[in-house]
Design a protein around this motif. Structure first.
Motif, PDB file in Angstrom:
ATOM      1  N   VAL A 112     134.236  89.612  13.447  1.00 52.04           N
ATOM      2  CA  VAL A 112     134.763  88.670  14.424  1.00 52.04           C
ATOM      3  C   VAL A 112     134.015  88.863  15.741  1.00 52.04           C
ATOM      4  CG1 VAL A 112     136.645  90.205  15.207  1.00 52.04           C
ATOM      5  CG2 VAL A 112     136.855  87.729  15.512  1.00 52.04           C
ATOM      6  N   LEU A 113     133.732  87.762  16.392  1.00 57.12           N
ATOM      7  CA  LEU A 113     133.189  87.763  17.749  1.00 57.12           C
ATOM      8  C   LEU A 113     134.312  87.327  18.672  1.00 57.12           C
ATOM      9  CD1 LEU A 113     130.839  87.775  19.869  1.00 57.12           C
ATOM     10  CD2 LEU A 113     130.556  85.333  19.320  1.00 57.12           C
ATOM     11  N   VAL A 114     134.546  88.111  19.723  1.00 54.66           N
ATOM     12  CA  VAL A 114     135.528  87.748  20.734  1.00 54.66           C
ATOM     13  C   VAL A 114     134.767  87.434  22.011  1.00 54.66           C
ATOM     14  CG1 VAL A 114     137.544  88.476  22.069  1.00 54.66           C
ATOM     15  CG2 VAL A 114     137.274  89.244  19.687  1.00 54.66           C
ATOM     16  N   THR A 115     134.799  86.160  22.433  1.00 56.14           N
ATOM     17  CA  THR A 115     134.190  85.790  23.709  1.00 56.14           C
ATOM     18  C   THR A 115     135.226  86.009  24.804  1.00 56.14           C
ATOM     19  OG1 THR A 115     134.849  83.459  23.753  1.00 56.14           O
ATOM     20  CG2 THR A 115     132.830  84.012  22.524  1.00 56.14           C
ATOM     21  N   GLY A 116     134.779  86.228  26.027  1.00 56.08           N
ATOM     22  CA  GLY A 116     135.724  86.494  27.105  1.00 56.08           C
ATOM     23  C   GLY A 116     136.528  87.753  26.817  1.00 56.08           C
ATOM     24  N   ALA A 117     135.876  88.715  26.202  1.00 58.37           N
ATOM     25  CA  ALA A 117     136.563  89.884  25.655  1.00 58.37           C
ATOM     26  C   ALA A 117     137.190  90.796  26.697  1.00 58.37           C
ATOM     27  CB  ALA A 117     135.601  90.689  24.778  1.00 58.37           C
ATOM     28  N   ALA A 137     142.234  93.252  16.711  1.00 53.96           N
ATOM     29  CA  ALA A 137     141.249  93.054  15.638  1.00 53.96           C
ATOM     30  C   ALA A 137     140.819  94.407  15.084  1.00 53.96           C
ATOM     31  CB  ALA A 137     140.049  92.268  16.158  1.00 53.96           C
ATOM     32  N   HIS A 138     140.640  95.365  15.966  1.00 48.57           N
ATOM     33  CA  HIS A 138     140.272  96.718  15.538  1.00 48.57           C
ATOM     34  C   HIS A 138     141.368  97.311  14.647  1.00 48.57           C
ATOM     35  CE1 HIS A 138     138.514 100.712  15.752  1.00 48.57           C
ATOM     36  NE2 HIS A 138     139.707 101.166  16.094  1.00 48.57           N
ATOM     37  N   THR A 139     142.635  97.148  15.049  1.00 47.82           N
ATOM     38  CA  THR A 139     143.732  97.686  14.233  1.00 47.82           C
ATOM     39  C   THR A 139     143.828  96.985  12.882  1.00 47.82           C
ATOM     40  OG1 THR A 139     145.475  96.235  15.087  1.00 47.82           O
ATOM     41  CG2 THR A 139     145.093  98.293  16.283  1.00 47.82           C
ATOM     42  N   ARG A 140     143.314  95.764  12.783  1.00 49.82           N
ATOM     43  CA  ARG A 140     143.319  95.026  11.512  1.00 49.82           C
ATOM     44  C   ARG A 140     142.117  95.373  10.629  1.00 49.82           C
ATOM     45  NH1 ARG A 140     145.613  88.981  12.418  1.00 49.82           N
ATOM     46  NH2 ARG A 140     147.316  89.490  13.843  1.00 49.82           N
ATOM     47  N   GLY A 141     141.251  96.243  11.119  1.00 51.31           N
ATOM     48  CA  GLY A 141     140.105  96.656  10.323  1.00 51.31           C
ATOM     49  C   GLY A 141     138.927  95.695  10.360  1.00 51.31           C
ATOM     50  N   LEU A 142     138.890  94.832  11.366  1.00 44.75           N
ATOM     51  CA  LEU A 142     137.770  93.902  11.505  1.00 44.75           C
ATOM     52  C   LEU A 142     136.612  94.586  12.224  1.00 44.75           C
ATOM     53  CD1 LEU A 142     139.746  90.718  12.626  1.00 44.75           C
ATOM     54  CD2 LEU A 142     138.901  91.265  10.334  1.00 44.75           C
ATOM     55  N   HIS A 143     135.394  94.125  11.966  1.00 42.78           N
ATOM     56  CA  HIS A 143     134.211  94.573  12.706  1.00 42.78           C
ATOM     57  C   HIS A 143     134.127  93.683  13.943  1.00 42.78           C
ATOM     58  CE1 HIS A 143     132.910  97.222   9.526  1.00 42.78           C
ATOM     59  NE2 HIS A 143     133.145  96.242   8.671  1.00 42.78           N
ATOM     60  N   VAL A 144     134.315  94.277  15.109  1.00 40.22           N
ATOM     61  CA  VAL A 144     134.502  93.513  16.341  1.00 40.22           C
ATOM     62  C   VAL A 144     133.252  93.557  17.215  1.00 40.22           C
ATOM     63  CG1 VAL A 144     135.935  93.211  18.397  1.00 40.22           C
ATOM     64  CG2 VAL A 144     136.950  94.144  16.297  1.00 40.22           C
ATOM     65  N   THR A 145     132.700  92.376  17.480  1.00 38.48           N
ATOM     66  CA  THR A 145     131.632  92.222  18.464  1.00 38.48           C
ATOM     67  C   THR A 145     132.243  91.520  19.667  1.00 38.48           C
ATOM     68  OG1 THR A 145     129.917  92.068  16.776  1.00 38.48           O
ATOM     69  CG2 THR A 145     129.381  91.181  18.948  1.00 38.48           C
ATOM     70  N   VAL A 146     131.889  91.988  20.847  1.00 30.45           N
ATOM     71  CA  VAL A 146     132.440  91.402  22.068  1.00 30.45           C
ATOM     72  C   VAL A 146     131.331  90.762  22.898  1.00 30.45           C
ATOM     73  CG1 VAL A 146     134.406  92.964  22.144  1.00 30.45           C
ATOM     74  CG2 VAL A 146     132.312  93.600  23.322  1.00 30.45           C
ATOM     75  N   LEU A 147     131.681  89.686  23.541  1.00 29.35           N
ATOM     76  CA  LEU A 147     130.791  88.999  24.468  1.00 29.35           C
ATOM     77  C   LEU A 147     131.441  89.097  25.835  1.00 29.35           C
ATOM     78  CD1 LEU A 147     128.226  87.157  24.611  1.00 29.35           C
ATOM     79  CD2 LEU A 147     129.800  85.227  24.486  1.00 29.35           C
ATOM     80  N   ALA A 148     130.788  89.824  26.743  1.00 27.38           N
ATOM     81  CA  ALA A 148     131.369  90.060  28.059  1.00 27.38           C
ATOM     82  C   ALA A 148     130.280  90.522  29.018  1.00 27.38           C
ATOM     83  CB  ALA A 148     132.482  91.109  27.964  1.00 27.38           C
ATOM     84  N   ALA A 149     130.671  90.748  30.253  1.00 24.51           N
ATOM     85  CA  ALA A 149     129.746  91.255  31.259  1.00 24.51           C
ATOM     86  C   ALA A 149     129.376  92.704  30.949  1.00 24.51           C
ATOM     87  CB  ALA A 149     130.374  91.170  32.643  1.00 24.51           C
ATOM     88  N   ASP A 185     125.332  86.855  28.899  1.00 27.82           N
ATOM     89  CA  ASP A 185     124.220  85.978  29.253  1.00 27.82           C
ATOM     90  C   ASP A 185     123.155  85.890  28.165  1.00 27.82           C
ATOM     91  OD1 ASP A 185     125.382  85.377  31.706  1.00 27.82           O
ATOM     92  OD2 ASP A 185     124.440  87.096  32.686  1.00 27.82           O
ATOM     93  N   ASP A 186     123.274  86.711  27.117  1.00 24.62           N
ATOM     94  CA  ASP A 186     122.317  86.669  26.009  1.00 24.62           C
ATOM     95  C   ASP A 186     122.713  85.569  25.029  1.00 24.62           C
ATOM     96  OD1 ASP A 186     121.162  88.819  27.219  1.00 24.62           O
ATOM     97  OD2 ASP A 186     121.539  90.227  25.591  1.00 24.62           O
ATOM     98  N   ALA A 187     121.742  85.012  24.346  1.00 28.17           N
ATOM     99  CA  ALA A 187     122.013  83.971  23.362  1.00 28.17           C
ATOM    100  C   ALA A 187     122.758  84.556  22.173  1.00 28.17           C
ATOM    101  CB  ALA A 187     120.698  83.346  22.898  1.00 28.17           C
TER     102      ALA A 187
END
Length: 175
Positions: free
Chosen positions: A22-27, A39-51, A70-72
């Motif tokens: 899962v990707l979480v924007t505005g993380a 998401a972490h407690t649910r066992g998902l692989h978490v990528t975050v998009l943030a400053a 700011d990265d694509a």
């Protein structure tokens, strides 16, 4: 707890299983940070998009991978996206074919494409779920982000600080 309940219900809408990505924007925001924890407690692989300044904060909450906002975004890289930043089509492009996208603002979600399920969160009151989430708070698995505490007698000062904006977390008044 509204942000926590929002994050939990948004993750339910995604319908992802343990081991999926899962990707979480505005993380680093109110809903986003709790989405990372849950998401972490649910066992998902978490990528975050943030400053970049929020990387350490988010890693402490369970993010597996950090991507500067700011990265694509990599196209079709995630099973699901929880778009807490309101990126719309840009976030949708990061979802794999047949994946899922959930936004936080009904009526602002992008058009469905590539078999992706699209949903927008409409938070529902749920006392039983709030009780379960409170248990996660008690266990330290979900944490509130507090920017500053003020004594109750300084409520006017707290409101003035809130009006200035730019806070990373909530203001708490303590009796």
């Amino acid at each position: 707890m509204r942000n926590t309940l929002s994050a939990d219900q948004a993750l339910d809408l995604l319908g992802l299983r343990a081991g999926q990505s899962v990707l979480v924007t505005g993380a680093a925001g109110g809903v986003g940070a709790h989405a990372v924890e849950l998401a972490h407690t649910r066992g998902l692989h978490v990528t975050v998009l943030a400053a970049p300044a929020d990387a350490e904060f988010l890693a402490a909450r369970g993010a597996d991978r950090f991507q500067p906002r700011d990265d694509a975004l990599a196209p079709t890289a995630y099973d699901g996206v929880l778009d807490a930043a309101g990126l719309g089509a840009a976030a949708l492009a990061a979802v794999r074919d047949g994946g899922a996208y959930v936004g936080l603002w009904p009526g602002r979600e992008p058009e469905a494409e590539r078999g992706i399920r699209i949903a927008a969160l409409d938070v529902r009151a749920d006392g039983a779920r709030l009780a379960a989430l409170s248990g996660l708070v008690d266990e330290g698995r979900v944490q509130a982000r507090v920017a500053r505490t003020y004594p109750l007698g300084a409520a006017a000062e707290a409101h003035a600080r809130l009006a200035e904006g730019g806070l990373r977390g909530r203001i708490v008044l303590v009796p």
